[in-house]
Scaffold this motif. Structure first.
Motif, PDB file in Angstrom:
ATOM      1  N   LYS A  24       0.835  -1.204   0.000  1.00 60.49           N
ATOM      2  CA  LYS A  24       0.000   0.000   0.000  1.00 60.49           C
ATOM      3  C   LYS A  24       0.876   1.264   0.000  1.00 60.49           C
ATOM      4  N   ARG A  25       1.893   1.287   0.823  1.00 64.06           N
ATOM      5  CA  ARG A  25       2.761   2.462   0.873  1.00 64.06           C
ATOM      6  C   ARG A  25       3.460   2.679  -0.454  1.00 64.06           C
ATOM      7  N   GLY A  26       3.872   1.568  -1.068  1.00 60.65           N
ATOM      8  CA  GLY A  26       4.492   1.669  -2.389  1.00 60.65           C
ATOM      9  C   GLY A  26       3.507   2.256  -3.391  1.00 60.65           C
ATOM     10  N   HIS A  27       2.306   1.737  -3.330  1.00 62.07           N
ATOM     11  CA  HIS A  27       1.256   2.235  -4.208  1.00 62.07           C
ATOM     12  C   HIS A  27       1.107   3.753  -4.060  1.00 62.07           C
ATOM     13  N   ASP A  28       1.107   4.214  -2.816  1.00 58.78           N
ATOM     14  CA  ASP A  28       0.951   5.655  -2.579  1.00 58.78           C
ATOM     15  C   ASP A  28       2.064   6.445  -3.266  1.00 58.78           C
ATOM     16  N   LYS A  29       3.260   5.885  -3.236  1.00 55.25           N
ATOM     17  CA  LYS A  29       4.376   6.576  -3.883  1.00 55.25           C
ATOM     18  C   LYS A  29       4.206   6.603  -5.384  1.00 55.25           C
ATOM     19  N   VAL A  30       3.675   5.523  -5.935  1.00 58.81           N
ATOM     20  CA  VAL A  30       3.412   5.500  -7.376  1.00 58.81           C
ATOM     21  C   VAL A  30       2.374   6.562  -7.728  1.00 58.81           C
ATOM     22  N   VAL A  31       1.361   6.670  -6.910  1.00 59.31           N
ATOM     23  CA  VAL A  31       0.318   7.674  -7.142  1.00 59.31           C
ATOM     24  C   VAL A  31       0.939   9.071  -7.208  1.00 59.31           C
ATOM     25  N   ILE A  32       1.779   9.377  -6.235  1.00 67.46           N
ATOM     26  CA  ILE A  32       2.427  10.696  -6.202  1.00 67.46           C
ATOM     27  C   ILE A  32       3.253  10.925  -7.463  1.00 67.46           C
ATOM     28  N   PHE A  33       3.960   9.890  -7.848  1.00 66.80           N
ATOM     29  CA  PHE A  33       4.797   9.987  -9.037  1.00 66.80           C
ATOM     30  C   PHE A  33       3.960  10.270 -10.289  1.00 66.80           C
ATOM     31  N   LEU A  34       2.879   9.511 -10.421  1.00 64.53           N
ATOM     32  CA  LEU A  34       2.031   9.682 -11.603  1.00 64.53           C
ATOM     33  C   LEU A  34       1.400  11.070 -11.609  1.00 64.53           C
ATOM     34  N   ARG A  35       0.998  11.518 -10.429  1.00 66.50           N
ATOM     35  CA  ARG A  35       0.386  12.840 -10.322  1.00 66.50           C
ATOM     36  C   ARG A  35       1.374  13.924 -10.786  1.00 66.50           C
ATOM     37  N   GLU A  36       2.607  13.779 -10.412  1.00 68.23           N
ATOM     38  CA  GLU A  36       3.618  14.750 -10.822  1.00 68.23           C
ATOM     39  C   GLU A  36       3.794  14.737 -12.337  1.00 68.23           C
ATOM     40  N   ALA A  37       3.829  13.495 -12.871  1.00 67.25           N
ATOM     41  CA  ALA A  37       3.968  13.368 -14.326  1.00 67.25           C
ATOM     42  C   ALA A  37       2.781  14.013 -15.027  1.00 67.25           C
ATOM     43  N   ALA A  84      -5.029   3.972 -11.894  1.00 66.09           N
ATOM     44  CA  ALA A  84      -3.930   3.873 -12.865  1.00 66.09           C
ATOM     45  C   ALA A  84      -2.673   3.324 -12.213  1.00 66.09           C
ATOM     46  N   ALA A  85      -2.445   3.744 -10.970  1.00 67.52           N
ATOM     47  CA  ALA A  85      -1.264   3.248 -10.260  1.00 67.52           C
ATOM     48  C   ALA A  85      -1.349   1.738 -10.077  1.00 67.52           C
ATOM     49  N   TYR A  86      -2.551   1.267  -9.697  1.00 64.92           N
ATOM     50  CA  TYR A  86      -2.711  -0.186  -9.571  1.00 64.92           C
ATOM     51  C   TYR A  86      -2.481  -0.861 -10.907  1.00 64.92           C
ATOM     52  N   PHE A 138       0.804   1.042 -20.821  1.00 66.32           N
ATOM     53  CA  PHE A 138       0.417   2.113 -19.908  1.00 66.32           C
ATOM     54  C   PHE A 138       0.544   3.483 -20.566  1.00 66.32           C
ATOM     55  N   LEU A 139       1.649   3.692 -21.247  1.00 68.38           N
ATOM     56  CA  LEU A 139       1.866   5.012 -21.851  1.00 68.38           C
ATOM     57  C   LEU A 139       0.989   5.234 -23.080  1.00 68.38           C
ATOM     58  N   LYS A 140       0.676   4.151 -23.814  1.00 64.98           N
ATOM     59  CA  LYS A 140      -0.265   4.306 -24.931  1.00 64.98           C
ATOM     60  C   LYS A 140      -1.620   4.747 -24.410  1.00 64.98           C
ATOM     61  N   ALA A 141      -1.943   4.253 -23.231  1.00 66.31           N
ATOM     62  CA  ALA A 141      -3.258   4.568 -22.683  1.00 66.31           C
ATOM     63  C   ALA A 141      -3.294   5.946 -22.037  1.00 66.31           C
ATOM     64  N   TYR A 142      -2.226   6.311 -21.365  1.00 71.45           N
ATOM     65  CA  TYR A 142      -2.261   7.534 -20.573  1.00 71.45           C
ATOM     66  C   TYR A 142      -1.290   8.630 -21.019  1.00 71.45           C
ATOM     67  N   GLU A 176      -4.842  -9.082 -15.640  1.00 69.16           N
ATOM     68  CA  GLU A 176      -4.356  -8.276 -14.513  1.00 69.16           C
ATOM     69  C   GLU A 176      -5.054  -6.917 -14.476  1.00 69.16           C
ATOM     70  N   LEU A 177      -5.269  -6.332 -15.644  1.00 73.99           N
ATOM     71  CA  LEU A 177      -5.954  -5.034 -15.681  1.00 73.99           C
ATOM     72  C   LEU A 177      -7.353  -5.132 -15.072  1.00 73.99           C
ATOM     73  N   CYS A 178      -7.994  -6.269 -15.329  1.00 72.17           N
ATOM     74  CA  CYS A 178      -9.344  -6.458 -14.785  1.00 72.17           C
ATOM     75  C   CYS A 178      -9.339  -6.651 -13.267  1.00 72.17           C
ATOM     76  N   LEU A 179      -8.205  -7.034 -12.726  1.00 75.63           N
ATOM     77  CA  LEU A 179      -8.116  -7.294 -11.282  1.00 75.63           C
ATOM     78  C   LEU A 179      -7.346  -6.195 -10.555  1.00 75.63           C
ATOM     79  N   SER A 180      -7.035  -5.110 -11.304  1.00 75.28           N
ATOM     80  CA  SER A 180      -6.145  -4.072 -10.760  1.00 75.28           C
ATOM     81  C   SER A 180      -6.513  -3.636  -9.344  1.00 75.28           C
TER      82      SER A 180
END
Lengths: 238, 238, 238, 238
Positions: C151-164, C178-180, C219-223, D184-188
């Motif tokens: 969960k903590r790792g996930h939070d860091k990914v969220v912050i990273f994506l938000r910055e991007a 998206a982070a998940y 991921f990048l094609k999508a976002y 995996e995307l469906c279970l994110s």
DNA sequence: GATGAATGAGGGTTCATTCAT
DNA sequence: TATGAATGAACCCTCATTCAT
């Protein structure tokens, strides 16, 4: 631990000791010994022999495990030492009232009440239960307890009754037996109820007085002489 | 337990079952139950509750550990069952002699001797020690033992004394207390000596008779009426 | 636990203590504690919580049973301490690469590979299996493991994506989700195969790179935004 | 089990047998076998392998201990048989929606939701946890579970994606990997949270739909062709 | 001499498995 | 054949005792 005053006192005592003799030999310091016994008392009497743990005693006595084992070879020996101590405390002064022969009936009542109150008091019942329970494992324990406690008291009662007989106040064939009868009469219905935990509280003073007075009456009706009756009559009319 | 009629009935039922279907249900075989109790008796009575180990009992009973736990939920329950059994055995028939009121003094002597002999017999002393020792941990145990054992007996003595009083043979103010006094007089010097292992052997029959006869004499001197004295005089002259 | 700085400090403190007074207090020796945890790790990870026996751990750790129980109140507490340790070790530094934002795609690839390699490494899979298996009995265990680890790792990914996203490189409606998705894409086909022991070996570095690069591309094609595409175009032509 | 056709065949065989010889051979009665498995399911899934006791299963299944041991050599084998059964039940019909290729996006969403709901449902999570936890002790268990469960599903997804690629709707380099990515995307964020008991309840249908729709969008943005875009455009405008 | 951390045998209890019925 | 009572090894944990410090 716990009592800082005691600690200070102890430290002072130690200081004196160490000034006098340098330091007491291993297992020879009577203060430390008493301290251990005191901790053991609290734990053994409260929980019984088996349920008491050496750790509990360590904590309660405020000394280390190793030290206990310097003073006492093992748990059993510590327990036995404690019981000796307890016995001394319990029966100390119990028979003083018999020393000053005065009015017979009232002396018997006074003594009976002291005896009955002591034997059925909460802490003495606990101690006796502990001794009895441990008697299975340590056969001499109960034996020695009885011999040096109740038995000695009994001997004093015998002496007292014999004196009363010599004064012509009592007429007793088997004084030994009569002494036992007197004791039992003073404990009628109390001792066994307490020891079996049927009563969860010690009897009240009033209850004890009732039992003892009745017991003394029975005893004197059985063993009192006409002289005693006359004396009592005389005392009452004044 | 408790109700012997029910027990007998149940045992018969079990017997029929075992004849019918070959094997009793789990925890229902009375033979095995008795076997376990017997092993438990040997170990518990010998060592006391705490010092006895389930392994010892397993060995002594000749059944496996698991089997014991089918019949009894845990060590405590096994112990309690054993004590109930013991109590039943000990006090069974002890008071029969009081049912047939005959000659007062002799009835009291006969009863006193049965009581005294029983209470101070080696095995009963062991059982009582075990109960007393365990009372610390399982307070209800001793209480229940006393209530269903000595207390019930006491009640029968009360009834007996009351009847004697109604017949004009005794004059007693506090019958409850007198009943206790009578019991204690019959055990004078014996019970405590035995329970504390000061005596290592049960008293002899002669010793018991001496104590009981003396106790009855004391009791009757204290509570006997003139009518009783006259009757005894008359009986003696024939 | 928890605070690694505090732990280090504490260990130093203990070390000083042991140098000063010779021996650490009961349950306080960090070397012994580590020794026990290490034994516990071997046994628990190998057999799972239930199947592991304290005797096994005793043997594996090379300390006595009693000592374990000085450091840890019971099996469960020892297990939980071990899992905390494991969690700390596993997730330590895993997210460092996200701290220094640089080239987006390569940062994601680098991070994805670290994450994927770690999560699917043999020892981490074993630990996760142990946690999952024990979650039935100790529900908070898995919960806490997830909360303080993934969960903590996930939070860091969220912050990273938000910055991007703020930099205009990504356009994401639901950043949490998206982070998940990113994490799962990096583990595509690997995590479940490992956790169910379908794969008996950890994936190779090459395999992981393949999966992660593909995942990042998806991921990048999508976002990814046009700006990102332009930047990547520019970077490629230099 | 697994193959229902085979089961039916076997049952017929048994029926014939029982008609012929009156009673099914030992360990051959499929009804009793099912009964045992059903009891085992309730207990194993609820408590996990170790905590489940054969007595519990006996009670739950309503058959005797001996009977279970006729059908299954030991606890482990019974557990494995149960897991096989569970696997069959869980994955049965899960992939039906892929059989009827229709509208691509909606088919993927529909399938994704079935998959996601199933995998994260309370009982399936419990089963998976049980399998994962036991994988340490019974290594093939998880492996076989994955192989015959998720793996077969994955193969069906691969076939589906390949067909979509052939129809020109998707353009995928590594279809195997893409299939995993889709799953995996469906279970994110759901599967790991559930399996670690961070979520204590299964996700709601709405939550699942949100995750799956987003996952499908990501997937199609990454792999969808212009033709797919055109078709979707066309569909929308009607 | 005093300390208390470490030991490990033994405590009560459970439960997979067997086998007489 | 089906049963379930009996088994006993193994479980977790405690605690009297020892001995390095």
């Amino acid at each position: 631990m716990g009592n800082p005053a005691a600690d200070t006192e102890k430290e002072e005592c130690e200081l004196l000791e160490s000034l006098r003799r340098g330091r007491p030999a291993a297992g020879q310091d009577p203060v430390k010994r008493a301290q251990i016994i005191e901790g053991a008392r609290r734990v053994f009497i409260d929980k019984g022999f088996e349920a008491a743990s050496m750790n509990d005693i360590t904590r309660e006595a405020g000394v280390s495990k190793g030290t206990i084992y310097v003073y006492f070879a093992n748990k059993e020996e510590l327990f036995e030492a404690l019981i000796e101590e307890e016995r001394g405390t319990i029966f100390k002064n119990m028979y003083d009232v018999l020393d000053h022969f005065d009015h017979l009936r009232e002396t018997l009542v006074k003594f009976g009440m002291v005896l009955s109150a002591k034997i059925t008091s909460a802490k003495v019942i606990l101690a006796q239960r502990t001794v009895i329970g441990a008697s299975e494992r340590i056969p001499e324990l109960g034996s020695r307890f009885y011999e040096r406690g109740p038995k000695r008291g009994h001997d004093k009662v015998v002496i007292f009754l014999r004196e009363a007989a010599e004064r012509g106040l009592l007429e007793i064939e088997d004084v030994e037996l009569a002494a036992y009868q007197f004791t039992e009469l003073c404990l009628s219905g109390l001792f066994r109820q307490c020891i079996f935990a049927y009563r969860t509280k010690a009897p009240t003073q009033a209850e004890i007085e009732h039992v003892v007075r009745s017991g003394v009456t029975v005893f004197l009706k059985a063993y009192g002489t006409d002289k005693l009756a006359a004396e009592e009559q005389a005392a009452q009319s004044t």
